[in-house]
Design a protein around this motif. Sequence first.
Motif: not given
Ligand code: MG
Length: 140
Positions: A54, A120, A87
Amino acid sequence: MAIERTLSIIKPDATRRNLTGKIVAKFEDAGLRVVASRRIKLSQADAEAFYAVHAARPFFADLVKFMISGPVVVQVLEGEGAIQKNRDVMGATNPANAAEGTIRKEFAESIEANSVHGSDAPETAANEIKFFFSDLQIVG
Ligand code: MG
Ligand code: ADP
């Protein structure tokens, strides 16, 4: 479905409010098993490395600052389809969009301070588990 392992992080907003047990109960109720767990304080370098994917996002600097603002609990969760199951239990990134009963719906303070991290995909799960744990520290 195969037995998988995934990395979870209980974030500083949740440890600050003493929610570790309530969050672990959500994992266990969903059929996930905690097979490794450690409470740590991330350094700035740790947080930057962990969230390197990120690095170009506008929220990166704030995210790193938040993640080092207090203790976190890093955990390996194991179970059938553990990556997606975790998740699902976490809920959407933005708590405003999270489904009823999810961790983020119940506990998150904001899109940033959203109480939990979860891997993820299989490849990120493997890499993120290795980031924090050696094989000897994971006991299924
Ligand atoms: Mg993530
Ligand atoms: P997730 O944690 O649901 O996988 P992402 O991988 O997209 O979500 O983002 C990583 C983390 O960065 C989020 O959990 C949240 O803490 C933070 N974040 C994501 N989007 C934003 C945003 N728009 N503003 C502030 N923080 C954000």
